[in-house]
Design an enzyme around this catalytic site. Structure first.
Site, PDB file in Angstrom:
ATOM      1  N   HIS A  42       0.835  -1.194   0.000  1.00 38.32           N
ATOM      2  CA  HIS A  42       0.000   0.000   0.000  1.00 38.32           C
ATOM      3  C   HIS A  42       0.873   1.249   0.000  1.00 38.32           C
ATOM      4  O   HIS A  42       2.082   1.178   0.206  1.00 38.32           O
ATOM      5  CB  HIS A  42      -0.921   0.023   1.222  1.00 38.32           C
ATOM      6  CG  HIS A  42      -2.091  -0.900   1.102  1.00 38.32           C
ATOM      7  ND1 HIS A  42      -2.023  -2.238   1.418  1.00 38.32           N
ATOM      8  CD2 HIS A  42      -3.368  -0.678   0.694  1.00 38.32           C
ATOM      9  CE1 HIS A  42      -3.191  -2.804   1.220  1.00 38.32           C
ATOM     10  NE2 HIS A  42      -4.029  -1.886   0.776  1.00 38.32           N
ATOM     11  N   LYS A  81      -0.360   4.538   4.598  1.00 38.08           N
ATOM     12  CA  LYS A  81      -1.256   3.524   5.167  1.00 38.08           C
ATOM     13  C   LYS A  81      -0.864   3.253   6.619  1.00 38.08           C
ATOM     14  O   LYS A  81       0.300   2.981   6.922  1.00 38.08           O
ATOM     15  CB  LYS A  81      -1.154   2.236   4.351  1.00 38.08           C
ATOM     16  CG  LYS A  81      -1.994   1.064   4.852  1.00 38.08           C
ATOM     17  CD  LYS A  81      -3.448   1.230   4.558  1.00 38.08           C
ATOM     18  CE  LYS A  81      -4.224  -0.057   4.846  1.00 38.08           C
ATOM     19  NZ  LYS A  81      -5.678   0.158   4.750  1.00 38.08           N
TER      20      LYS A  81
END
Length: 264
Positions: free
Chosen positions: A153, A157
């Site tokens: 990600h 994140k």
């Protein structure tokens, strides 16, 4: 008959200035089945995607004053619970894709489902829903194979592993009860032991979301993966869920209910 049968579902969007909040507002704009009635944020911004944004502290009053059917939330665990509580008090349904809840917070969210319909999902992508089903079938079909899960990600994140990765791990463990230990990363002298699932979380750049499950054994390897190209895929799924949830009875719902239940 549900609200969605007669008119556009009226939604409230929390975290309107956040990455997902902005995307939800932008994705809702051209749709005929949903309409943004309320948008709130803790940041001081007048509007996002041509939608007026109010202070998050006024959410309860706005939900009482405006004809809102469903609240759509992608914020953080504590704020999501605060917003869901306001929605439950106003008799407004809740769709949330917030992840990172601990057990007590998830229990609290479930308790709100006794007052209003609540739909929580760690991922609103139809492709990820298909991946989950494929992974469950594949893991069951190759007993004894090693399993490794990798997710990637963007660098902002917060929770690791991601909520989607955790859901995939729960699916794998349900299909393979012999896999009892999650090993997060490997370093030094760390050969695989029986009963392990390897878990690897990567954070880099602006990657929207990638998940891969690797199954290996018997001189072969099988990889099942999903990659999201834009946050709009999650926003679209959440709006589909909101349109489906409007007018439902209080209860705890999942994204699979939307996919399997068809139109509202």
């Amino acid at each position: 008959m549900t609200a969605a049968d007669t008119a556009a579902v009226q939604i409230a969007v929390t975290g309107a200035t956040g990455r997902m909040g902005q995307t939800v507002l932008e994705t809702a704009a051209p749709r005929a089945d949903v309409e943004v009635a309320v948008a709130v944020s803790r940041s001081s911004v007048e509007q996002v995607a041509d939608v007026p944004v109010d202070d998050a502290g006024s959410l309860g009053g706005l939900l009482d004053a405006e004809p809102v059917d469903v609240l759509v939330d992608f914020t953080g665990p504590s704020s999501a619970l605060e917003y869901a509580s306001a929605a439950a008090s106003a008799g407004v349904g809740v769709v949330t894709g917030t992840t990172g809840f601990d057990d007590a917070e998830r229990t609290h969210l479930r308790e709100m489902a006794t007052q209003t319909p609540v739909l929580w999902a760690t991922n609103f992508s139809r492709g990820v829903a298909a991946l989950r089903r494929a992974v469950t079938a594949a893991v069951a079909a190759v007993p004894g194979y090693d399993v490794e899960l990798t997710e990637t990600h963007h660098n902002g994140k917060r929770d690791a592993p991601s909520g989607t990765a955790t859901t995939l791990l729960e699916d794998i463990e349900a299909a393979r009860p012999d896999l009892e230990e999650r090993v997060h990363g490997r370093a030094g002298n760390a050969p695989r032991e029986p009963g392990e699932i390897g878990v690897h979380a990567r954070r880099a750049g602006d990657v929207t979301g990638e998940h891969e499950v690797l199954l290996a054994g018997n001189d072969e390897a099988l990889s099942l993966a999903h990659s999201a190209g834009d946050r709009a895929v999650f926003a679209a799924g959440a709006l589909d869920a909101a349109a489906w949830l409007a007018g439902r009875e209080p209860g705890w719902y999942a994204f699979d209910d939307v996919l399997d239940g068809g139109a509202p």
